[in-house]
Write an enzyme that holds these catalytic residues in place. Structure first.
Site, PDB file in Angstrom:
ATOM      1  N   CYS A  24      -1.568 -19.721 -20.939  1.00 52.20           N
ATOM      2  CA  CYS A  24      -2.452 -18.548 -20.971  1.00 52.20           C
ATOM      3  C   CYS A  24      -2.929 -18.218 -19.568  1.00 52.20           C
ATOM      4  O   CYS A  24      -2.566 -18.891 -18.593  1.00 52.20           O
ATOM      5  CB  CYS A  24      -3.642 -18.782 -21.892  1.00 52.20           C
ATOM      6  SG  CYS A  24      -4.851 -19.948 -21.232  1.00 52.20           S
ATOM      7  N   CYS A  27      -4.476 -20.941 -17.427  1.00 55.22           N
ATOM      8  CA  CYS A  27      -3.536 -21.831 -16.745  1.00 55.22           C
ATOM      9  C   CYS A  27      -3.134 -21.240 -15.397  1.00 55.22           C
ATOM     10  O   CYS A  27      -3.019 -21.955 -14.397  1.00 55.22           O
ATOM     11  CB  CYS A  27      -2.287 -22.039 -17.599  1.00 55.22           C
ATOM     12  SG  CYS A  27      -2.595 -22.682 -19.239  1.00 55.22           S
ATOM     13  N   ASP A 436       7.343  12.606   8.588  1.00 54.95           N
ATOM     14  CA  ASP A 436       7.984  12.856   9.871  1.00 54.95           C
ATOM     15  C   ASP A 436       9.053  13.928   9.643  1.00 54.95           C
ATOM     16  O   ASP A 436       9.413  14.218   8.497  1.00 54.95           O
ATOM     17  CB  ASP A 436       8.590  11.551  10.381  1.00 54.95           C
ATOM     18  CG  ASP A 436       9.244  11.711  11.739  1.00 54.95           C
ATOM     19  OD1 ASP A 436       8.678  12.427  12.575  1.00 54.95           O
ATOM     20  OD2 ASP A 436      10.316  11.126  11.955  1.00 54.95           O
ATOM     21  N   ASP A 635      10.783   6.818   9.838  1.00 51.98           N
ATOM     22  CA  ASP A 635      11.951   5.953   9.980  1.00 51.98           C
ATOM     23  C   ASP A 635      12.104   5.343  11.371  1.00 51.98           C
ATOM     24  O   ASP A 635      12.966   4.498  11.571  1.00 51.98           O
ATOM     25  CB  ASP A 635      13.228   6.725   9.652  1.00 51.98           C
ATOM     26  CG  ASP A 635      13.512   7.851  10.652  1.00 51.98           C
ATOM     27  OD1 ASP A 635      12.564   8.249  11.370  1.00 51.98           O
ATOM     28  OD2 ASP A 635      14.651   8.336  10.711  1.00 51.98           O
ATOM     29  N   ASP A 639       7.088   5.746  14.440  1.00 50.80           N
ATOM     30  CA  ASP A 639       6.338   5.948  13.197  1.00 50.80           C
ATOM     31  C   ASP A 639       5.610   4.686  12.740  1.00 50.80           C
ATOM     32  O   ASP A 639       4.782   4.752  11.822  1.00 50.80           O
ATOM     33  CB  ASP A 639       7.284   6.396  12.073  1.00 50.80           C
ATOM     34  CG  ASP A 639       7.925   7.744  12.360  1.00 50.80           C
ATOM     35  OD1 ASP A 639       7.217   8.615  12.890  1.00 50.80           O
ATOM     36  OD2 ASP A 639       9.115   7.921  12.057  1.00 50.80           O
TER      37      ASP A 639
END
Length: 753
Positions: A24, A27, A436, A635, A639
């Protein structure tokens, strides 16, 4: 803002452990606490749905295993994800069969007892005592064998002064059995009102809970389908060329530098570089792009992709978990094991839940014994037992991890790799998306369309441009290099090369003349007068060209106009994001005219041009201070600061490694449709988690008072422990079933197709 500690932890070595013995949410908390306290551990998370612990840090593996054992559970290291998934599936199948068999044994005793109550069963006196003694022994067999793990777990928890689901079930069923045996042995000396027997309740509760466990286990097995599909893409063998001899070897025996042969229709086993042959490769399982891409000598290929009609020989460059497929699989596994912040609520509740339930059971028993009507002892026993059984927090422990696993898997199917549970949750709250331009709205494959030589000759200008840009990964640099090479340029000698992030590069000739190549801003900050290029620049800007200046000895000598076509799906993707309630803002280092043209074509009303990386970072910070929840798509290296600053960063998968490391999500395709899909699945996942939590909390809030006897004044009866067992099992099955609804989720683009 991205959590800095999460970023740091994600770069620390990660170990995974398969945890045994958890039943459960309590635990989970015990195991997580034990792991977190181990020296060298930075973060530790435990997934109740998969029974896997993920630990970041520099702790010794044996120390982690010992810590889990010290908490009363078992741990085994997971070295190979594929083997671990296979072992887990095998173990789950065995446990499923065991639970079903145990349920059948328990119910085969309980059902006849329950159906015959008050009709066929004798009174527990005289000869009837022997009958009930036999029933009691059969019930003891049910508790000792099919239900054994409840009592073993409860005993272990008692030794460590802990409590969990095992404690509740063992106390409830054990108390009912002990009381019933006392009645059988001492019935003549007990008042008639106290001679109730509850053997069928003990057996029925064990049988129903085991049946619920089996059904839950079966449903849970479907949640990791995305990870299973990724693991299935990994080849088991490879055809290696060694000393001119072709031999088939196990995939683990392939080393970097080996030459591999791939026949038509075969799956590539590792990443590499084509050295012989031509073919088309189906990369859709990694990138989502439906069309096969041509591959010839010099091109890169990835593990898990499928070769077309041609034969290839390629050199292995990345093997094992270092391949692109391996990294994707690792990231999906890590994200599925992560916990969104909303899951902390369930953790806090489960930490005190079981002890609180035990206190409620004691209080209910005391209230019925002291204040209830006759038979008080029977009412006391039924109320306490029912409270203990009905309040098991299994559903609470499953509410978050099941939905997270499916949500991360669905995102992966859409070409979005989620790095953390926090990113998955935060994406659902985004209000503004900053994008971008280059490689995001445009194809990222620019080409030089115009060249104006302002001083000197073209050969010299192209030679300098080639020399300055050939070491850069930026798309504009690649366009200039290709243009210079096509013009037959010869590299020039330079020294003191330096890259200026987001603006360009500078260096010196061997004669000491300063060279500058980049944006107008770079040259203006260096004091270069751009007036000689003003008319040419104005004409190119009118055509939405990106301008790249080349200056020598503080005077412009060339101007290049670069065109980067708009992505074919950019307009639809931006419209989809805006329909999802996103305010889309474009930030670019490009000139105003080009930025305005792209914004106009894509329907973006707010944009900023000529922005340096630190200005993008500041812009996002300003939006956040205004109350916006900001996502950032990019990318490039330039950035990275903005991606890290944003609440959720989306990195283009074909971008630079530093951009991907700075982002919370990675788009395997370059399309903004991936961002829209990520936001939509984030919202769907969070809504599903909230439904699960409300259901789990609501179940316990409603059922515990009923189990304690709140409806007795209206109905005149108490809730049966058997009904409690059914309700407890159904609560977990309901949560798992609700989470599995996410498997049928499809993004808006596909719905409208």
């Amino acid at each position: 803002m991205n959590d800095e500690r999460t970023t740091m932890a994600s770069r620390a070595p990660v170990q995974r452990l398969s945890i045994g013995g958890m039943t459960c949410a309590g635990c989970v908390k015990s195991v997580q606490r034990a792991l977190a306290a181990t020296p060298g551990v930075e973060t530790a998370s435990v997934n109740f749905a998969t029974h896997v612990a993920q630990v970041a840090g520099h702790a010794e593996r044996q120390a982690l295993i010992d810590a889990v054992a010290g908490a009363g559970y078992q741990a085994e290291p997971i070295v190979d994800l594929r083997e671990a998934e296979r072992a887990r599936a095998k173990q789950d199948a065995a446990t499923y069969r065991q639970r079903l068999h145990g349920s059948a044994v328990a119910l085969s005793l309980a059902v006849p007892l329950m159906l015959g109550m008050g009709v066929f069963h004798p009174h527990p006196v005289g000869a009837g005592r022997l009958y009930w003694l036999a029933v009691g022994l059969l019930t003891l067999y049910v508790l000792a064998f099919p239900g054994r793990h409840f009592f073993v777990g409860a005993w272990h928890n008692l030794q460590r002064r802990q409590a969990n689901m095992d404690t509740l079930v063992a106390l409830g069923t054990g108390t009912a059995w002990v009381y019933s045996m006392v009645v059988v042995l001492f019935a003549p000396w007990l008042p008639a009102a106290a001679q109730g027997l509850y053997f069928e309740a003990s057996a029925m509760v064990v049988g129903l809970i085991l049946l619920g466990n089996a059904l839950e286990l079966r449903a849970r097995g479907r949640t990791s389908s995305a990870l299973k599909r990724l693991l299935a893409l990994q080849s088991r063998t490879a055809r290696v060329l060694r000393d001119g001899i072709e031999q088939e070897v196990d995939i683990d025996a392939v080393r970097e530098g080996d030459h591999l042969r791939v026949r038509p229709g075969e799956r590539l086993p590792v990443d590499g570089l084509v050295v012989e042959g031509q073919s088309h490769i189906d990369e859709s399982m990694l990138t989502g792009e439906p069309l096969p891409v041509p591959r010839q000598p010099g091109n890169e290929v990835s593990a898990g992709t499928v070769n077309g009609a041609g034969g290839l020989v390629y050199r292995a460059t990345r093997v094992g978990s270092d391949t692109r497929l391996g990294r994707i699989t690792e990231q999906v596994a890590s994200a599925q094991n992560a916990r969104p912040p909303i899951g902390e609520l369930a953790d806090k509740v489960s930490a005190v839940f079981v002890p609180a339930v035990m206190i409620v059971a004691v209080l209910a028993a005391l209230a019925w014994f002291n204040l209830g009507p006759e038979p008080r002892v029977i009412h006391m026993l039924v109320a306490a037992t029912t409270v203990l059984i009905i309040a098991c927090p299994c559903a609470l422990g499953l509410a978050t991890p099941i939905s997270t696993m499916i949500g991360v898997g669905k995102a992966a199917e859409q070409g979005v790799l989620v790095r953390s549970g926090a990113a998955l949750q935060r994406a659902s709250h985004l209000t503004t998306l900053v994008v971008d331009k280059t490689g995001t709205l445009t194809e990222g494959k620019p080409r030089v369309t115009d060249t104006d030589i302002l001083a000197g000759d073209a050969a010299t200008a192209l030679g300098l441009a080639l020399t300055l840009e050939r070491g850069s990964e930026h798309p504009l640099a690649a366009a200039l290099v290709n243009h210079a090479e096509a013009g037959g340029a010869t590299p020039a000698a330079i020294r003191d090369f330096e890259s200026v992030t987001g603006q360009g590069v500078r260096a010196y000739t061997v004669d000491g003349e300063r060279l500058l190549l980049g944006s107008a801003r770079l040259l203006e900050q260096a004091g270069v007068d751009l007036a000689p290029a003003a008319s040419q620049a104005q004409a190119l800007e009118a055509q939405a060209r990106t301008l790249v200046y080349l200056a020598r000895a503080d005077a412009p000598i060339a101007l290049f106009g670069v065109s980067d076509p708009l992505r074919s799906d950019a307009l639809d993707a931006v419209a989809r994001l805006q329909a999802d309630g996103m305010k889309v803002v474009m930030l670019t280092g490009d000139n105003h005219h080009t930025a305005a043209a792209i914004a106009r074509q894509t329907g973006i009303t707010e944009f900023e041009s000529g922005m340096a990386p630190e200005e993008k970072h500041a812009f996002i910070e300003r939006l956040q201070q205004e109350g916006e929840v900001v996502g950032m798509v990019g990318d490039g290296i330039n950035d990275a600061p903005a991606l890290a600053r944003a609440d959720v960063g989306f990195a283009i998968g074909q971008g630079t490694d530093i951009a991907i490391e700075s982002a919370g999500m990675t788009l395997m395709r370059g399309s903004l449709h991936g961002v829209a899909s990520a936001i939509e699945i984030s919202r769907a996942t969070l809504a599903n988690i909230k439904q699960n939590l409300v259901g789990a909390f609501g179940y316990n809030v409603l059922c515990i008072p009923i189990a304690a006897g709140a409806l007795y004044p209206l109905t005149g009866t108490l809730l049966s422990p058997m009904i409690a067992g059914v309700a407890m099992s159904l609560s977990s099955i309901t949560v798992v079933g609700n989470a599995n609804r996410l498997r049928r989720w499809t993004p808006a683009k596909e719905k409208n197709a």
